[in-house]
Scaffold this motif. Structure first.
Motif, PDB file in Angstrom:
ATOM      1  N   MET A   1       0.842  -1.231  -0.139  1.00  0.00           N
ATOM      2  CA  MET A   1       0.230   0.053   0.033  1.00  0.00           C
ATOM      3  C   MET A   1       0.860   1.225   0.051  1.00  0.00           C
ATOM      4  N   PRO A   2       0.570   2.200  -0.856  1.00  0.00           N
ATOM      5  CA  PRO A   2       1.318   3.509  -0.814  1.00  0.00           C
ATOM      6  C   PRO A   2       1.166   4.313   0.230  1.00  0.00           C
ATOM      7  N   LYS A   3       1.956   4.966   1.004  1.00  0.00           N
ATOM      8  CA  LYS A   3       1.978   5.517   2.314  1.00  0.00           C
ATOM      9  C   LYS A   3       2.469   7.119   2.145  1.00  0.00           C
TER      10      LYS A   3
ATOM     11  N   ALA B   1       7.095   6.499   5.358  1.00  0.00           N
ATOM     12  CA  ALA B   1       6.386   6.905   4.315  1.00  0.00           C
ATOM     13  C   ALA B   1       7.141   6.870   3.030  1.00  0.00           C
ATOM     14  N   ASP B   2       6.156   6.872   1.930  1.00  0.00           N
ATOM     15  CA  ASP B   2       6.774   6.893   0.603  1.00  0.00           C
ATOM     16  C   ASP B   2       7.143   8.145  -0.216  1.00  0.00           C
ATOM     17  N   LEU B   3       6.161   9.019   0.528  1.00  0.00           N
ATOM     18  CA  LEU B   3       6.092  10.241   0.334  1.00  0.00           C
ATOM     19  C   LEU B   3       5.834  11.465   1.244  1.00  0.00           C
ATOM     20  N   LEU B   4       6.276  12.567   1.260  1.00  0.00           N
ATOM     21  CA  LEU B   4       5.621  13.745   2.140  1.00  0.00           C
ATOM     22  C   LEU B   4       4.858  14.685   1.251  1.00  0.00           C
ATOM     23  N   ILE B   5       3.787  14.974   1.645  1.00  0.00           N
ATOM     24  CA  ILE B   5       2.901  15.843   1.116  1.00  0.00           C
ATOM     25  C   ILE B   5       3.105  17.313   1.868  1.00  0.00           C
ATOM     26  N   SER B   6       3.674  18.258   1.409  1.00  0.00           N
ATOM     27  CA  SER B   6       3.554  19.544   2.168  1.00  0.00           C
ATOM     28  C   SER B   6       2.650  20.504   1.446  1.00  0.00           C
TER      29      SER B   6
END
Length: 361
Positions: free
Chosen positions: A1-3, A71-76
């Motif tokens: 699952m993408p995180k 996580a796979d990605l940080l969204i700011s």
């Protein structure tokens, strides 16, 4: 699952920011099936319960680093995170989270950010140093893209989209719930003018100007509703305006972003300082009059084809009254144009999530 981890001004019970998170999650879950989300929040219990996400304290470095590591990605984003008008803490905090993610080898996506104002040399240097090392940038208006360029951000390419809240489907807003709330407050007949004010560090003459115009509307048969967008600060200012009025006005009691969306859908006119009060209203085609305290308000008005608002710093009763009369004379055409423009911006707002999905393709 993408995180993913989402970093923003969440858990402070600011209705605009909570609505942004709501809209982002709807769009992201649609674009990336099975997405697992962790939100950095001032109030993790509330955020987890309200939005159905995992949430950790934004001011706990160990838990933040643990979330970023998994996580796979940080969204700011979204919102106006990168500014130092309110002091240096905002830029230091949000860019610190970004820097930590990059040091851990995690990609970073700037999601529909509103940039500026960044006035200090230190703030400008920090933005330049960190933003040039993120993986993707979307901003919510053209001016934000130009501000990044002026700050020396040259990579990655910047994409202009729209504020996440504009991605909400107007038909999903519970108008009947809004009518019930208005009825419970005694707002039962005649057109309704919603007015949203917030504290302002400058002269407080705007309160008198707004109160006098509200009295004029009431004298013409309008119901006046004062709408705080953040508690408790906005509620205090709304009550101060109500106290200056000769006629009665209703101050909306503490309400969450869903109820505020529902209430604004039932307005006939919206006069406001807060950006997201104007956005909430515009989504439902309600004619809006902005009283900018920050450039982001005029940026939004421009994006929906409306003229600049009236500056809070030197707001005069006469000019606000004239503006109200002009808008009411063109009420139907303004409402129609708003709906058309917001429909275009909705596609741009949803594009943010589509671009995030590319990281998991």
């Amino acid at each position: 699952m993408p995180k993913v981890v989402i970093s923003g001004y969440y858990g402070f019970h600011n209705s605009g920011d909570e609505a942004m998170l709501h809209a982002m999650l709807l769009a992201l879950r649609d674009a990336v099936p099975g997405l697992e989300v962790t939100v950095l929040s001032k109030n993790p219990d509330y955020t987890a319960r309200e939005f159905g996400v995992r949430s950790v304290p934004r001011d706990n470095p160990l838990q933040v680093l643990k979330a970023l590591r998994s996580a796979d990605l940080l969204i700011s984003g979204g919102g106006g995170l990168l500014q130092d008008v309110t002091g240096p803490k905002s830029i230091i905090y949000y860019l610190g989270i970004v820097a930590a993610a990059r040091l851990l080898g995690r990609p970073v996506f700037f999601y529909a950010q509103g940039i500026g104002r960044v006035n200090t040399a230190a703030g400008r240097a920090l933005v330049r140093l960190v933003a040039n090392r993120v993986n993707a940038i979307t901003v919510r208006d053209q001016d934000s893209m130009e501000e990044l360029a002026a700050l020396g951000v040259t990579r990655p390419p910047v994409c202009v989209t729209a504020d996440p809240v504009l991605g909400l489907d107007p038909s999903s807003i519970d108008r009947e719930r809004g009518r019930q709330i208005l009825f419970s407050l005694g707002v039962r007949r005649g057109p309704v003018a919603g007015i949203s004010v917030r504290p302002w560090k400058g002269p407080d003459g705007y309160k008198e100007a707004v109160a006098r115009v509200a009295d004029d509307l009431a004298a013409e048969g309008w119901q006046v509703l004062l709408v705080p967008m953040q508690y408790p600060a906005d509620a205090v200012t709304c009550r101060e305006v109500a106290a200056r009025m000769r006629t009665g006005a209703v101050v909306l009691d503490r309400a969450g972003y869903r109820d505020l969306l529902a209430v604004t859908a039932n307005l006939d006119l919206a006069i406001g300082m807060r950006l997201h009060f104007l956005i909430f209203s515009a989504i439902s085609g309600v004619p809006v009059i902005g009283i900018p305290y920050d450039p982001k308000v005029n940026r939004f008005l421009q994006s929906v084809g409306l003229p600049p608002g009236l500056s809070v710093e030197n707001l005069k009763y006469g000019e606000l009254l004239l503006k109200v009369k002009q808008v009411l004379e063109e009420k139907e055409s303004i409402s129609s144009r708003l709906k058309e423009r917001v429909a275009c911006l909705r596609r741009e707002a949803l594009r943010n999530a589509s671009l995030v999905a590319n990281f998991f393709a």
